[in-house]
Design an enzyme around this catalytic site. Structure first.
Site, PDB file in Angstrom:
ATOM      1  N   GLU A 124     -27.172  23.888  11.893  1.00 32.04           N
ATOM      2  CA  GLU A 124     -26.926  23.173  13.129  1.00 32.04           C
ATOM      3  C   GLU A 124     -26.265  21.833  12.849  1.00 32.04           C
ATOM      4  O   GLU A 124     -26.537  21.189  11.844  1.00 32.04           O
ATOM      5  CB  GLU A 124     -28.244  22.956  13.856  1.00 32.04           C
ATOM      6  CG  GLU A 124     -28.929  24.270  14.089  1.00 32.04           C
ATOM      7  CD  GLU A 124     -30.151  24.159  14.974  1.00 32.04           C
ATOM      8  OE1 GLU A 124     -30.780  25.188  15.213  1.00 32.04           O
ATOM      9  OE2 GLU A 124     -30.469  23.050  15.415  1.00 32.04           O
ATOM     10  N   CYS A 150     -41.421  18.047   2.980  1.00 28.89           N
ATOM     11  CA  CYS A 150     -42.064  16.852   3.543  1.00 28.89           C
ATOM     12  C   CYS A 150     -42.989  17.309   4.671  1.00 28.89           C
ATOM     13  O   CYS A 150     -42.628  18.194   5.458  1.00 28.89           O
ATOM     14  CB  CYS A 150     -41.011  15.867   4.044  1.00 28.89           C
ATOM     15  SG  CYS A 150     -39.932  15.312   2.707  1.00 28.89           S
ATOM     16  N   SER A 232     -28.289  10.533   3.423  1.00 26.22           N
ATOM     17  CA  SER A 232     -29.718  10.249   3.506  1.00 26.22           C
ATOM     18  C   SER A 232     -30.467  11.107   2.491  1.00 26.22           C
ATOM     19  O   SER A 232     -30.247  12.312   2.411  1.00 26.22           O
ATOM     20  CB  SER A 232     -30.215  10.574   4.925  1.00 26.22           C
ATOM     21  OG  SER A 232     -31.620  10.487   4.987  1.00 26.22           O
ATOM     22  N   HIS A 256     -40.749   6.191   4.613  1.00 25.99           N
ATOM     23  CA  HIS A 256     -41.883   6.658   5.432  1.00 25.99           C
ATOM     24  C   HIS A 256     -43.270   6.163   5.031  1.00 25.99           C
ATOM     25  O   HIS A 256     -44.241   6.366   5.766  1.00 25.99           O
ATOM     26  CB  HIS A 256     -41.936   8.191   5.531  1.00 25.99           C
ATOM     27  CG  HIS A 256     -40.625   8.836   5.833  1.00 25.99           C
ATOM     28  ND1 HIS A 256     -39.856   8.466   6.908  1.00 25.99           N
ATOM     29  CD2 HIS A 256     -39.942   9.822   5.197  1.00 25.99           C
ATOM     30  CE1 HIS A 256     -38.752   9.203   6.912  1.00 25.99           C
ATOM     31  NE2 HIS A 256     -38.773  10.011   5.898  1.00 25.99           N
ATOM     32  N   CYS A 375     -34.126  14.617  15.546  1.00 27.76           N
ATOM     33  CA  CYS A 375     -34.510  14.640  14.131  1.00 27.76           C
ATOM     34  C   CYS A 375     -35.692  15.563  13.903  1.00 27.76           C
ATOM     35  O   CYS A 375     -36.677  15.492  14.613  1.00 27.76           O
ATOM     36  CB  CYS A 375     -34.977  13.260  13.688  1.00 27.76           C
ATOM     37  SG  CYS A 375     -33.675  12.186  13.248  1.00 27.76           S
TER      38      CYS A 375
HETATM   39  N1  SAH Z   1     -33.292  15.431   3.368  1.00 24.05           N
HETATM   40  C1  SAH Z   1     -32.746  14.197   3.732  1.00 24.05           C
HETATM   41  C2  SAH Z   1     -31.854  14.256   4.939  1.00 24.05           C
HETATM   42  C3  SAH Z   1     -32.305  15.115   6.076  1.00 24.05           C
HETATM   43  S1  SAH Z   1     -33.721  14.601   6.960  1.00 24.05           S
HETATM   44  C4  SAH Z   1     -33.840  13.166   3.914  1.00 24.05           C
HETATM   45  O1  SAH Z   1     -35.000  13.530   3.927  1.00 24.05           O
HETATM   46  O2  SAH Z   1     -33.497  11.995   4.007  1.00 24.05           O
HETATM   47  C5  SAH Z   1     -33.078  13.294   7.995  1.00 24.05           C
HETATM   48  C6  SAH Z   1     -34.127  12.300   8.470  1.00 24.05           C
HETATM   49  O3  SAH Z   1     -34.957  12.872   9.484  1.00 24.05           O
HETATM   50  C7  SAH Z   1     -35.045  11.858   7.352  1.00 24.05           C
HETATM   51  O4  SAH Z   1     -35.256  10.471   7.381  1.00 24.05           O
HETATM   52  C8  SAH Z   1     -36.307  12.591   7.696  1.00 24.05           C
HETATM   53  O5  SAH Z   1     -37.407  11.990   7.114  1.00 24.05           O
HETATM   54  C9  SAH Z   1     -36.300  12.544   9.210  1.00 24.05           C
HETATM   55  N2  SAH Z   1     -37.217  13.515   9.825  1.00 24.05           N
HETATM   56  C10 SAH Z   1     -37.506  14.746   9.408  1.00 24.05           C
HETATM   57  N3  SAH Z   1     -38.389  15.335  10.239  1.00 24.05           N
HETATM   58  C11 SAH Z   1     -38.673  14.445  11.203  1.00 24.05           C
HETATM   59  C12 SAH Z   1     -39.490  14.468  12.369  1.00 24.05           C
HETATM   60  N4  SAH Z   1     -40.209  15.548  12.695  1.00 24.05           N
HETATM   61  N5  SAH Z   1     -39.527  13.384  13.150  1.00 24.05           N
HETATM   62  C13 SAH Z   1     -38.781  12.298  12.857  1.00 24.05           C
HETATM   63  N6  SAH Z   1     -37.981  12.214  11.771  1.00 24.05           N
HETATM   64  C14 SAH Z   1     -37.920  13.285  10.955  1.00 24.05           C
HETATM   65 FE1  SF4 Z   2     -37.950  16.257   3.458  1.00 20.31          FE
HETATM   66 FE2  SF4 Z   2     -35.412  15.779   4.265  1.00 20.31          FE
HETATM   67 FE3  SF4 Z   2     -36.093  18.146   3.191  1.00 20.31          FE
HETATM   68 FE4  SF4 Z   2     -36.998  17.515   5.599  1.00 20.31          FE
HETATM   69  S1  SF4 Z   2     -34.860  17.832   5.031  1.00 20.31           S
HETATM   70  S2  SF4 Z   2     -38.178  18.448   3.914  1.00 20.31           S
HETATM   71  S3  SF4 Z   2     -37.283  15.301   5.401  1.00 20.31           S
HETATM   72  S4  SF4 Z   2     -36.137  16.169   2.160  1.00 20.31           S
END
Ligand code: SAH
Ligand code: SF4
Length: 401
Positions: A124, A150, A232, A256, A375
């Site tokens: 997406e 995460c 990111s 975070h 997000c």
């Molecule tokens: N993997 C990379 C980029 C993709 S995630 C990273 O983790 O940085 C992009 C952003 O969205 C990251 O800051 C992540 O922590 C945040 N994110 C992921 N799931 C989320 C959620 N449920 N609510 C708010 N932010 C979220």
């Molecule tokens: Fe963590 Fe970014 Fe991967 Fe989601 S997309 S599991 S926030 S590293």
């Protein structure tokens, strides 16, 4: 919201004749050599390609402009190339982007595309307008799923499926730009900023993400400034160093938590590269940037987990030495996450605590919620990769209405 559901038109496969459904089953078609997909080729790769077919290097710049600035996938329309060259290219090459499965526009103007990539997986891409339409930021995915798990991220819950190719990554920018309209001039770009904040961890797909980002910056590609392209990462420390050796795009760190105990829980890669190691890598990255740059610190606020005054105070102390700006993201809930979004008041209190400690933190407003584009919702309702059917597309449509 308004919804446009595109025809389910998966991209033709290499060597197959898109106009002839039975061509692929003939022996001749089976034996057809694979055509080179020019979409994901960096300038160097494209120059090498032209040399390999006995053409001059400068053709690369011409082709890149057609592909990335005009959004063309049709050699026949490339009128500044001779007819024999256009015919030759049609024989040996192709410009094949992802198939558009779904396209929708949220009531707040956010646009989302669900794209089908090579093996039938979905990714997406979301375009977020801001500043009265002057800024249009495209959120680009780098992987199908993510291996880093995460605890608050729905992409992480999906597990890792595969890395996207460079063509599939830049293909997201290409599709969005084609939908919005071709670039007329530099002041009026359909996509003004790119953030690698979609599905996946971009630094775990370095070899495809870096060439795709180079195309975003290339003057014959999308011509974006390095400040307007942001990667990111959740903190893959050695790859932050490697990125700094290759390019100096803007860097965002998904922090975070301001102590290792909590971050180990939220962002498991912290057990391998802890907060100190991560911040040291940020300093090294900034030292390689020739201009005055700041790191963006992303901090997803989760109710009663990391949204208390002590957390804000710890964060303020931790970031004292780092040139950075803090971006607070209220947690976007998804089913069975086990977490909750903080109240608006609590979010503002957290922002104020940081302000009192000398930080001007911004709160990222949630956009495109009605089309699951916010997000952490990027996996949306598009989960079942095995049912690529009208029924599936319909369900996406229903969710979006
Ligand atoms: N993997 C990379 C980029 C993709 S995630 C990273 O983790 O940085 C992009 C952003 O969205 C990251 O800051 C992540 O922590 C945040 N994110 C992921 N799931 C989320 C959620 N449920 N609510 C708010 N932010 C979220
Ligand atoms: Fe963590 Fe970014 Fe991967 Fe989601 S997309 S599991 S926030 S590293």
């Amino acid at each position: 919201m308004t919804t446009t559901v595109a025809q389910h038109t998966p991209a033709p496969r290499p060597g197959a004749d898109a106009d002839s459904s039975d061509a692929a089953s003939t022996p001749a078609a089976k034996a057809a050599p694979e055509r080179h997909n020019l979409l994901g080729m960096s300038r160097e790769q494209m120059e090498a390609f032209f040399l390999s077919i006995g053409e001059k290097k400068f053709r690369a710049a011409q082709l890149m402009k057609w592909i990335h600035q005009e959004g063309s996938d049709d050699f026949a329309a490339m009128t500044n190339l001779s007819k024999p060259l256009r015919e030759k290219l049609a024989q040996v090459a192709e410009i094949r982007g992802p198939g558009v499965i779904y396209e929708g526009t949220s009531s707040d103007g956010t646009r989302k595309w669900v794209l089908e990539v090579e093996d039938g997986s979905y990714v997406e891409t979301v375009l977020i307008p801001a500043e009265n339409g002057k800024r249009r930021t495209l959120c680009v995915s780098s992987q199908v799923g993510c291996s880093l798990d995460c605890s608050f991220c729905s992409t992480g819950k999906q597990g890792f499926q595969r890395n996207l190719t460079a063509a599939e990554i830049i293909g997201q920018v290409w599709v969005a730009q084609r939908s919005v309209g071709p670039r007329r001039d530099t002041a009026n770009r359909p996509v003004t900023n790119v953030v690698m904040m979609g599905m996946g961890e971009p630094l775990l797909n370095f070899d495809n993400v870096v060439p795709a980002m180079k195309l975003m910056l290339d003057d014959n590609g999308y011509g974006l400034s390095k400040r307007r392209v942001t990667l990111s990462t959740s903190g893959v420390v050695p790859m932050i160093d490697k990125l700094g050796d290759e390019m100096d795009v803007s860097l965002a760190i998904s922090l975070h938590a301001a102590n290792d105990e909590l971050r180990n829980e939220l962002v498991p890669i912290n057990r391998k590269y802890n907060i100190r190691a991560l911040l040291d890598a940020c300093h090294r990255y900034l030292a390689k940037c020739p201009d005055n740059r700041q790191i963006t610190i992303e901090y997803t606020l989760i109710k009663d987990v990391n949204d208390q005054q002590e957390h804000a105070e710890q964060l303020a102390v931790l970031l004292k030495e780092l040139p950075c700006k803090v971006n607070l993201i209220p947690f976007n809930p998804f089913p069975n996450s086990g977490y909750e979004k903080p109240s608006r008041n609590q979010t503002m209190r957290f922002q104020q605590w940081l302000y009192d400690a000398g930080y001007n933190a911004t709160v990222r407003t949630t956009r495109g919620e009605d089309i699951d584009a916010a997000c952490g919702q990027l996996v949306g309702r598009v989960k079942d990769r095995t049912k690529r059917s009208a029924r599936h597309i319909q369900s996406v449509q229903l969710d979006a209405d």
